[in-house]
Design a protein around this motif. Structure first.
Motif, short mmCIF file in Angstrom:
data_model
loop_
_atom_site.label_atom_id
_atom_site.label_comp_id
_atom_site.label_asym_id
_atom_site.label_seq_id
_atom_site.Cartn_x
_atom_site.Cartn_y
_atom_site.Cartn_z
N UNK B 61 23.11 -36.35 16.24
CA UNK B 61 24.34 -37.12 16.50
C UNK B 61 25.46 -36.18 16.94
N UNK B 62 26.04 -36.49 18.09
CA UNK B 62 27.09 -35.63 18.66
C UNK B 62 28.36 -36.44 18.89
N UNK B 63 29.45 -35.95 18.32
CA UNK B 63 30.75 -36.61 18.40
C UNK B 63 31.55 -36.01 19.56
N UNK B 64 31.89 -36.84 20.55
CA UNK B 64 32.67 -36.36 21.70
C UNK B 64 34.14 -36.71 21.49
N UNK B 142 18.77 -38.45 20.77
CA UNK B 142 20.17 -38.00 20.77
C UNK B 142 21.09 -39.21 20.76
N UNK B 143 22.04 -39.22 19.84
CA UNK B 143 23.05 -40.27 19.82
C UNK B 143 24.41 -39.63 20.09
N UNK B 161 28.29 -36.96 12.01
CA UNK B 161 27.72 -36.27 13.18
C UNK B 161 27.24 -34.88 12.80
N UNK B 162 26.32 -34.34 13.62
CA UNK B 162 25.88 -32.97 13.41
C UNK B 162 26.76 -31.98 14.16
N UNK B 163 27.27 -32.42 15.31
CA UNK B 163 28.01 -31.49 16.16
C UNK B 163 29.23 -32.17 16.78
N UNK B 164 30.27 -31.38 17.00
CA UNK B 164 31.45 -31.86 17.72
C UNK B 164 31.51 -31.20 19.09
N UNK B 165 31.71 -32.01 20.11
CA UNK B 165 31.96 -31.47 21.44
C UNK B 165 33.35 -31.94 21.85
N UNK B 166 34.23 -31.00 22.18
CA UNK B 166 35.60 -31.36 22.55
C UNK B 166 35.81 -31.05 24.02
N UNK B 167 36.35 -32.03 24.74
CA UNK B 167 36.57 -31.88 26.17
C UNK B 167 38.05 -31.59 26.46
N UNK B 183 41.94 -30.30 16.30
CA UNK B 183 40.77 -30.91 16.93
C UNK B 183 39.91 -29.86 17.65
N UNK B 184 40.54 -28.89 18.29
CA UNK B 184 39.74 -27.88 19.02
C UNK B 184 39.04 -26.92 18.06
N UNK B 185 39.64 -26.73 16.88
CA UNK B 185 39.05 -25.82 15.90
C UNK B 185 37.69 -26.29 15.41
N UNK B 186 37.50 -27.62 15.41
CA UNK B 186 36.25 -28.15 14.86
C UNK B 186 35.13 -28.19 15.90
#
Lengths: 114, 261
Positions: B61-64, B142-143, B161-167, B183-186
């Motif tokens: 699970x990936x959090x965008x 993948x979710x 979630x397992x991972x954070x992706x920040x755009x 937010x960017x730190x995570x």
């Protein structure tokens, strides 16, 4: 913006504790908030004055203890105070650091009368 | 942070538990009880439950997260195009209103559930849990969870979630990570999106953006990417593959122990 959600979650926890302790009313709630928790203490205070109405904490005051940001360097081992957007080691400048304080969002204590 | 292993005890609050006992009397004759529980423990509990769901179904699970308009949905569309033959993908979309994003994703032929939050500025673990009941996790590897476009609030809520992706899109300014450190730190991976626009934007320097991210002690990759031209897609897709592999290996490792229990 999300401080009201956080405040409602806090009041739920406080109500559970008050019930467990058989409290008649809650007089003070102490929380510990770090700058990196993403919660602004002033906004939480504002949300609290609205959200506490009708709860066991209606007359309670909310006390915020702000926590310092501290990091430990994973390279040289130094421990230093840091800023929210500057979390690198103050001694060697490396960015491989571990946050040891500053992201807390804790309910520290609840004071009440029985 | 949790209340079982003691990882929520920091040097800042340690004295509270070591002060001798949980209960105390206050100066005005009332009583006080020390708690030391995360203010969002209810959300965190639900997030842990969501994580169990993901583990049981072996779903990554990936959090965008990003500000509105930095290209999360577009990134997902191109990622699905590129990976659909290799992995089974699903998406949870978070917006204040409309089904628009979920419809865009469904047109790619993958499962998508839209959460409309009304006025809420972030997704929380309970919303994700409700959405999970509308998704067939057995069908997924993948979710992606596309959080509400917002650089502030989503950072405070664990979704499981397992991972954070920040755009960060190049139209936003290369100092955004310094302005929104929480937010960017995570982030486990920072994507600098819309790189195709760099040719016409002379005031965004990718190296400066990366430097601002590193100042937040972020170790993960920072990738310059365009969902339109697919520049930078190689490293992004490779990273996704590695994360999925890593999760599978981890789960295989824990299998015997879980069976013994």
């Amino acid at each position: 913006m999300h401080e009201l959600s956080v405040c409602l979650a806090m009041l739920n926890q406080v109500s559970d504790i008050a019930e467990r302790e058989r409290a008649a009313n809650v007089t003070r709630i102490v929380i510990r908030v770090g700058p990196l928790s993403g919660v602004v203490p002033e906004l939480l205070q504002q949300a609290f004055t609205i959200a506490r109405a009708g709860t066991i904490a209606e007359q309670a005051e909310l006390l915020t203890e702000e926590q310092p940001i501290r990091v430990q360097c994973l390279r040289c081992g130094s421990e230093c105070e840091a800023r929210a957007n500057h979390l690198v080691c103050c001694e060697c400048g490396d960015f491989h650091t571990r946050l040891i304080s500053g992201d807390e969002l804790l309910l520290a204590s609840v004071e009440f009368n029985r | 942070m949790c209340d079982t292993c003691g990882c929520n005890v920091t040097h800042g609050n340690r004295h509270l538990i070591e002060a001798g006992g949980k209960h105390a009397h206050t100066e005005d004759g009332g009583e006080a009880v020390e708690v030391l529980q995360n203010l969002l423990s209810e959300n965190d509990h639900q997030a842990g439950h969501n994580r169990e769901h993901f583990a049981r179904h072996q779903v990554l699970a990936i959090n965008l997260m990003s500000s509105p308009g930095s290209g999360k949905t577009r990134l997902l569309e191109s990622t699905i195009d590129a990976l659909q033959d290799r992995y089974r993908i699903g998406v949870i979309e978070g917006d204040l209103e409309t089904e628009n994003d979920a419809e865009r994703i469904r047109r790619k032929g993958v499962q998508a559930v839209q959460i409309t939050t009304g006025t809420a500025c972030h997704l929380d673990a309970h919303m994700i849990h409700q959405a999970l009941h509308r998704i067939d996790l057995d069908e997924l590897e993948i979710l992606f969870i596309e959080n509400v476009g917002n650089l502030v609030c989503p950072a405070s809520f664990d979704l499981g979630q397992h991972l954070n992706v920040t755009l960060l899109s190049v139209t936003e300014g290369d100092d955004k990570p310094a302005k929104y450190p929480v937010i960017f730190r995570t982030a486990d991976h920072v994507l600098i999106t819309k790189s195709d626009l760099l040719a016409v934007l002379d005031d965004f320097t990718p190296a400066k953006a990366e430097q601002a991210v590193r100042q937040l002690a972020v170790e993960g990759p920072v990738t310059l990417i365009s969902a339109k031209t697919r520049d930078g897609f190689g490293p992004w897709l490779e990273w996704l593959g590695q994360q999925l592999e890593r999760m599978t290996i981890r789960q295989n490792d824990t299998q015997p122990a879980a069976n013994l229990r």
